[in-house]
Motif scaffolding. Sequence first.
Motif, PDB file in Angstrom:
ATOM      1  N   TYR A  86       0.821  -1.209   0.000  1.00 19.26           N
ATOM      2  CA  TYR A  86       0.000   0.000   0.000  1.00 19.26           C
ATOM      3  C   TYR A  86       0.857   1.262   0.000  1.00 19.26           C
ATOM      4  N   SER A  93       0.376   4.051  -2.819  1.00 17.84           N
ATOM      5  CA  SER A  93       0.340   5.475  -2.465  1.00 17.84           C
ATOM      6  C   SER A  93       1.336   6.278  -3.277  1.00 17.84           C
ATOM      7  N   VAL A 148       0.181   9.237  -5.595  1.00 14.99           N
ATOM      8  CA  VAL A 148       0.676  10.603  -5.363  1.00 14.99           C
ATOM      9  C   VAL A 148       1.283  11.147  -6.647  1.00 14.99           C
ATOM     10  N   VAL A 185      -4.669  11.268  -0.564  1.00 16.02           N
ATOM     11  CA  VAL A 185      -4.120   9.966  -0.955  1.00 16.02           C
ATOM     12  C   VAL A 185      -4.310   8.907   0.141  1.00 16.02           C
ATOM     13  N   PRO A 186      -3.972   9.175   1.403  1.00 15.78           N
ATOM     14  CA  PRO A 186      -4.216   8.131   2.418  1.00 15.78           C
ATOM     15  C   PRO A 186      -5.689   7.745   2.539  1.00 15.78           C
ATOM     16  N   VAL A 205      -6.375   5.396  -0.452  1.00 18.49           N
ATOM     17  CA  VAL A 205      -5.663   4.112  -0.335  1.00 18.49           C
ATOM     18  C   VAL A 205      -6.223   3.269   0.808  1.00 18.49           C
ATOM     19  N   THR A 256       0.821   4.068   3.682  1.00 21.14           N
ATOM     20  CA  THR A 256       0.429   5.257   2.931  1.00 21.14           C
ATOM     21  C   THR A 256       0.809   6.546   3.647  1.00 21.14           C
ATOM     22  N   VAL A 309       3.259   9.432   1.987  1.00 19.65           N
ATOM     23  CA  VAL A 309       2.753  10.794   1.792  1.00 19.65           C
ATOM     24  C   VAL A 309       3.533  11.785   2.653  1.00 19.65           C
TER      25      VAL A 309
END
Length: 138
Positions: free
Chosen positions: A56, A60, A64, A81-82, A85, A116, A120
């Motif tokens: 994951y 991510s 991204v 994004v998190p 995901v 994730t 990020v």
Amino acid sequence: MSGVARQIDRPRRWLVVLVVAVILFAGAVVAPSTGITRMGPFGLFAWASWLHVFGYAFLSLTLVYALLVSPDGPALSAAIVPIIVVAYGTSLELLQLLIPYRSFAVGDIFADGLGTVVVVGVWTYGQAAFAALGFRGS
């Protein structure tokens, strides 16, 4: 970079995101091997947890890159994004409730989230650090 190259580049980025998502889906629905329950590196977590974190995290990273890297600047905040995901990981865990040889695990969702959030965070901090050093994104 020409406008044509930029137009081609963006679909390739999304293709990579799709391929990674399909691989994670396949991993969620196939029967797990017996070795996946063994302890992984450093004896901290089972291999399954490490696979969740890194799988994951890679999803991510691709997401991204597909969402945020654009000649016109970022289209979205990295904070989205998190959410995307972890929602995908959670949906795969819920799907596993329907598969007799798989099981739902909250710990897997936390591992997905860890992967994730680290990616990020590093991406966001790295962008800020490069900007502070005077580097421009291309």
